[in-house]
Design an enzyme around this catalytic site. Sequence first.
Site, PDB file in Angstrom:
ATOM      1  N   ASP A  83       0.991  -1.752  -0.453  1.00 38.40           N
ATOM      2  CA  ASP A  83      -0.059   0.260  -0.288  1.00 38.40           C
ATOM      3  C   ASP A  83       0.665   1.260  -0.037  1.00 38.40           C
ATOM      4  OD1 ASP A  83       1.084   0.212   2.347  1.00 38.40           O
ATOM      5  OD2 ASP A  83      -0.637  -0.927   3.102  1.00 38.40           O
ATOM      6  N   ASP A  85       1.171   5.368   1.122  1.00 36.78           N
ATOM      7  CA  ASP A  85       0.921   6.511   2.161  1.00 36.78           C
ATOM      8  C   ASP A  85       1.155   7.297   1.386  1.00 36.78           C
ATOM      9  OD1 ASP A  85      -0.780   4.828   3.520  1.00 36.78           O
ATOM     10  OD2 ASP A  85       1.451   3.866   4.690  1.00 36.78           O
ATOM     11  N   ASP A 171       7.871   6.261  13.441  1.00 35.48           N
ATOM     12  CA  ASP A 171       8.078   5.041  14.061  1.00 35.48           C
ATOM     13  C   ASP A 171       9.711   4.683  14.454  1.00 35.48           C
ATOM     14  OD1 ASP A 171       7.323   3.202  11.862  1.00 35.48           O
ATOM     15  OD2 ASP A 171       6.024   1.972  12.604  1.00 35.48           O
TER      16      ASP A 171
HETATM   17  P1  ATP Z   1       3.138  -2.511   6.566  1.00 40.81           P
HETATM   18  O1  ATP Z   1       3.961  -3.079   5.625  1.00 40.81           O
HETATM   19  O2  ATP Z   1       3.322  -3.287   7.031  1.00 40.81           O
HETATM   20  O3  ATP Z   1       2.046  -1.710   5.772  1.00 40.81           O
HETATM   21  P2  ATP Z   1       3.622   0.300   6.971  1.00 40.81           P
HETATM   22  O4  ATP Z   1       5.669   0.941   7.557  1.00 40.81           O
HETATM   23  O5  ATP Z   1       3.760   0.528   5.574  1.00 40.81           O
HETATM   24  O6  ATP Z   1       4.185  -1.353   6.441  1.00 40.81           O
HETATM   25  P3  ATP Z   1       1.501   1.213   8.545  1.00 40.81           P
HETATM   26  O7  ATP Z   1       0.327   0.424   9.184  1.00 40.81           O
HETATM   27  O8  ATP Z   1       0.602   0.732   6.908  1.00 40.81           O
HETATM   28  O9  ATP Z   1       3.191   0.018   8.556  1.00 40.81           O
HETATM   29  O10 ATP Z   1       2.201   2.999   8.587  1.00 40.81           O
HETATM   30  C1  ATP Z   1       2.273   3.425   8.102  1.00 40.81           C
HETATM   31  C2  ATP Z   1       3.593   4.378   8.238  1.00 40.81           C
HETATM   32  O11 ATP Z   1       2.943   5.030   9.095  1.00 40.81           O
HETATM   33  C3  ATP Z   1       4.423   3.788   8.563  1.00 40.81           C
HETATM   34  O12 ATP Z   1       5.590   3.532   7.867  1.00 40.81           O
HETATM   35  C4  ATP Z   1       4.774   4.591  10.057  1.00 40.81           C
HETATM   36  O13 ATP Z   1       5.738   5.622   9.387  1.00 40.81           O
HETATM   37  C5  ATP Z   1       3.701   5.570  10.305  1.00 40.81           C
HETATM   38  N1  ATP Z   1       3.254   4.695  11.161  1.00 40.81           N
HETATM   39  C6  ATP Z   1       2.617   3.838  11.518  1.00 40.81           C
HETATM   40  N2  ATP Z   1       1.876   3.405  12.759  1.00 40.81           N
HETATM   41  C7  ATP Z   1       2.730   4.239  13.521  1.00 40.81           C
HETATM   42  C8  ATP Z   1       2.882   4.536  14.714  1.00 40.81           C
HETATM   43  N3  ATP Z   1       2.225   3.585  15.860  1.00 40.81           N
HETATM   44  N4  ATP Z   1       3.271   4.610  15.835  1.00 40.81           N
HETATM   45  C9  ATP Z   1       4.446   5.866  14.583  1.00 40.81           C
HETATM   46  N5  ATP Z   1       4.580   5.671  13.308  1.00 40.81           N
HETATM   47  C10 ATP Z   1       3.034   4.970  12.662  1.00 40.81           C
HETATM   48 MG    MG Z   2       1.078   0.087   4.790  1.00 44.98          MG
END
Ligand code: ATP
Ligand code: MG
Length: 505
Positions: A83, A85, A171
């Site tokens: 996905d 962002d 994070d």
């Molecule tokens: P995945 O591949 O599992 O989706 P992801 O890193 O994209 O991993 P997401 O949950 O989609 O994880 O979150 C997108 C982004 O938002 C993360 O990469 C991080 O920068 C930020 N993020 C998400 N959750 C948190 C949190 N609990 N605290 C701080 N930043 C967060």
């Molecule tokens: Mg993600």
Amino acid sequence: MRIKKISAPLQGLDLESLKKNKALVRKNGTAKLVVSASDLNLDFNAVSEKAMKVVSQLQKHNFKAYLVGGCIRDLLLGKKPKDFDVSTDATPEQVRKIFPSNSRIIGRRFKIVHVIFGRNIIEVTTFRSNKVAPTNKAEKKFSTRISDNSGMLIRDNVYGKNIVEDSLRRDFTINALYLDPVKKEIYDYNGGLYDITQNVIDIIGDPQVRYSEDPVRMIRALRFSAKLNFKISKRTADPIKKLSSNLLDVSNARMFEEVNKLFLTGHGHESFDILRKYHIFELLFPATKEFLDNQTFLQFVDYALVSSDNRYKENKPNMPHFLYAVILWTVFSVQLYQLNQYQFSMVEPVDSANLIKNVLHCVLNEQQKVTAMPMAVSDSIKSLWRMQLRLTSFEEEENPNTVTDRNIFRAAFDFLCLRAKFEPFLESYVNFWQPYYQKSKIQAMKMQALKEPKGKKKRDKLEAKRGKKQTFATEGFEDEKNLSAKRKAQLDKARAWRASMNLSS
Ligand code: ATP
Ligand code: MG
């Protein structure tokens, strides 16, 4: 033993300057690094066209906009992001104005905008800041960062000015990389590029504070370690054992989603290992604590997780009810057995149907306190477990159709086969039900084939209509204009969840 390997896209990087940059981050808190994405072997074809469209539209309206987070991390690791962002200085309301017909503001704790293109959802987040909430009344109304007594953030809507501020509230360093896909530049303020080359998960800021603000970050550290096969830096790992009980304060709805991500997205086996290592598995599934030294229990759960990891790799869906049914099966069956034994000493024994109902209720209610399973999930777990009892107590003179006609029969048979690998006496039941299973499978395939052309036609028609009008993707083809706000919110949540689980197809 983990193998340190620099993924192909990163090979164009100068390791020495990355290392120096990381040292500066340690000293000063942040250090800017700009890398030309064209110098790297990035696969721009893997970047979603829709995400590109959102970024370029925002930039056309004079806002700053970048791709950020997991998608950049995955691109750099040569993986296809699941996905995308977008991070921008436009407020959620301004984003809504740019995409009036296909966007929606969601979230309370954390307001974001979903820009919806049929089945694709691009998450757009306004730059956030770690700074304390403004005292100015007017600004406060929109920008709030509220924490409870333990420091946990209840709302996190203080907008930041730029990506430096925004990166500091993310994070881990590897999740705080920004890509401007128009300029083709990557921005790193926290040494994330170096950490990616070293396969390290490093939390941004003071670990104690960051985990207290949001305990889910502890689970996320373990999840990314399991998913990416990365080490967790010492400073990131050290406070986890001490602070892990803060996870009990997280809402059970959020925990349900986190558990799904841990176990249903292709790295369940690794998640199971690392969660036990940090004693967090027993926080997520408290009733299993007494079985965590039992090799049969561990092998049973692990075998099921490896199978679902393989299913994920084959693009087959993994359902939460099956996961919970597997993890909690031993608890359910042992409790049922113990109550049955106890029955013998009772003056007025409870009938067996009531006994089963009570145990089902007890086990699932206890679990609900930690992970809020939607009713459909808990009902399916109950059916699956009840069917285990039915499949193994079937009398020859009974009519098998009373069992095989049930929708849950095939899933229950799969579950029985799984159990039989660890409880050999079940093999005779597997052999008995096998021909019925084959028959039921063939029948289901025929039914599917009959349904498909009609369903496909309807879907194609709708898709064409959606493409033309660019309206919302709908669940079960409901007309969204006439839906209540509550139903719309439910649909949004379901869509976002399915998208994050790769279950959209
Ligand atoms: P995945 O591949 O599992 O989706 P992801 O890193 O994209 O991993 P997401 O949950 O989609 O994880 O979150 C997108 C982004 O938002 C993360 O990469 C991080 O920068 C930020 N993020 C998400 N959750 C948190 C949190 N609990 N605290 C701080 N930043 C967060
Ligand atoms: Mg993600």
